[in-house]
Design an enzyme around this catalytic site. Sequence first.
Site, short mmCIF file in Angstrom:
data_model
loop_
_atom_site.label_atom_id
_atom_site.label_comp_id
_atom_site.label_asym_id
_atom_site.label_seq_id
_atom_site.Cartn_x
_atom_site.Cartn_y
_atom_site.Cartn_z
N CYS A 89 0.85 -1.19 0.00
CA CYS A 89 0.00 0.00 0.00
C CYS A 89 0.89 1.24 0.00
O CYS A 89 1.88 1.28 0.74
CB CYS A 89 -0.88 -0.02 1.25
SG CYS A 89 -1.92 1.42 1.46
N HIS B 79 -9.86 -3.42 -0.36
CA HIS B 79 -8.74 -2.66 0.21
C HIS B 79 -9.12 -1.18 0.32
O HIS B 79 -8.86 -0.54 1.35
CB HIS B 79 -7.51 -2.85 -0.69
CG HIS B 79 -6.26 -2.17 -0.23
ND1 HIS B 79 -5.22 -2.85 0.35
CD2 HIS B 79 -5.87 -0.87 -0.28
CE1 HIS B 79 -4.24 -2.00 0.64
NE2 HIS B 79 -4.62 -0.79 0.27
N GLU B 80 -9.76 -0.64 -0.72
CA GLU B 80 -10.13 0.79 -0.70
C GLU B 80 -11.30 1.05 0.25
O GLU B 80 -11.33 2.08 0.94
CB GLU B 80 -10.46 1.28 -2.12
CG GLU B 80 -9.38 1.06 -3.16
CD GLU B 80 -8.00 1.54 -2.74
OE1 GLU B 80 -7.91 2.48 -1.94
OE2 GLU B 80 -7.00 0.96 -3.19
N HIS C 16 -9.86 1.36 3.56
CA HIS C 16 -9.28 2.69 3.79
C HIS C 16 -10.35 3.67 4.23
O HIS C 16 -10.16 4.46 5.16
CB HIS C 16 -8.62 3.21 2.51
CG HIS C 16 -7.18 2.82 2.35
ND1 HIS C 16 -6.23 3.10 3.31
CD2 HIS C 16 -6.53 2.21 1.33
CE1 HIS C 16 -5.05 2.66 2.88
NE2 HIS C 16 -5.20 2.12 1.70
#
Lengths: 172, 186
Positions: B116, B159-160, B163
Site C-alpha cells: 500500500c 482494500h479501498e 481505507h
Amino acid sequence: MTLHAITVLGHDRPGIIAETTGRLAGLGLNLEDSSMTLLRGHFAMTLVCAGSATDAEIEAALAPLADDGSLTVTVREVPTEDAAAGGGTPWVLTVHGGDRTGIVSSIVEEIARVGGNITDLTTRLAGDLYLLVAEIDLPAGVDPAAVDAAIQQVASGLGVGATLREAEADDL
Amino acid sequence: MSEEQHPVAAWTEADLGVEGRVLDVVRAPAPVLSTPGERVDPTDLATMQLAADLVATMRVSPGCVGLAAPQVGVGVLLFCVDVSAHPKTRTHHGTFVLCNAEVVESSRNEKAREGCMSVPDLTGDVKRPTRLVVRGQLPGTGEEVTVTTDAFEARALLHEIDHCAGLLFVDRAAGAHAIYARKTYL
C-alpha cells in the site's frame, strides 16, 4: 541510545510478555522489533529494543522473570545494522514431507550456495509430517529456475516436496 | 447487461467536468488513515473535484490500482480503482470512482500479499473474499450502482473500502507472522 537484543526462553505460562515488556518500558526502552512463538510448547521470544539503559540494568530489571528457574533471559548490546542492499527478489520456500534428519540443512544449503539470504523461517513437526516455510531474498543475477531445480533435486533425494514461489506483493 | 454497458464501466472522469490534480499521498501513522470516513454528497462540487484528484494521483503513481480519499488526507467515503492492466485481474470495470460504497455480498476468501502506498515499507498477507458485490454512488450524477466482480478487482475494492473505514491492510493481517519488510519498491 543503544540497541539491545534480548531473548526469553523457557516454560510457557500466561503473562510472560506483559511482564517482560512492562519491565522494559519501566526502563524507558522502546521495542523496535520482536518475535515470539511457541517451539514444541516452549516459550521463545526475541526482542530488539533501544534506549539509554545498559545491559546490566536490563538484566537486573528482567532477573525476576528467571527467579523460579523456568525461564532463561539473555541481554546483549548489538550494533545498528544497515538495511540490506536492494536489487534482490523475494521468494517463499515451502518444504514438507516425512520427518528425517537433515531436511533443513540440505535444502537451505542450496539457497546459501547462490548467496540467497533467509529472512524468516519456520519449521514444524506435526506427527510424521515435517514442514519448513522460509522467506528468501535471492540476489540480482541469480536464476530462480536454476535454484528451484537444485532444490527439487535435493528434495527428491530426501523424499520430500518443495515449492519455490515469488513473494511479490500486489500494490493496492 | 454486458460489461461495456454497465454504468460503472461506462463512467469516465471526464463526466466530472473538472481537471484532476495530483495530490500528496499520506503515510501511516497519519490519524486520517485510522479514522472512519464521513459520507459524501456525490453531486457536490468538492466531491467531484476530489474524485478527479484521486484518479489523477492514481494515474501518476507507479503500480497504483486504487486510491482512497483518506490516503490524500480527506476522511470521506470516496475512492477510485483501475485494475484493468493488472495480470491477476479477471473481471474489471475500467477506471471508476465510488462514493459511500458498502459491501452487499462477499464469499470465497483467498490469501494474498498486499502492499500500500500509505504503508510503503511493509507488505502483508491478507485474506479477502474473491467474489464480491459492492453498492455505491457515482460522483457527478449520484447514480446508485451495484458492482459485481471477482479476483483482483474484488481485492482492490475491499482494500479501498477498508481505507474509507479507517482500516489498513495491517489491520487484516492473516496471522502474527504475516507482515513483512518490503524488499522491492516500484
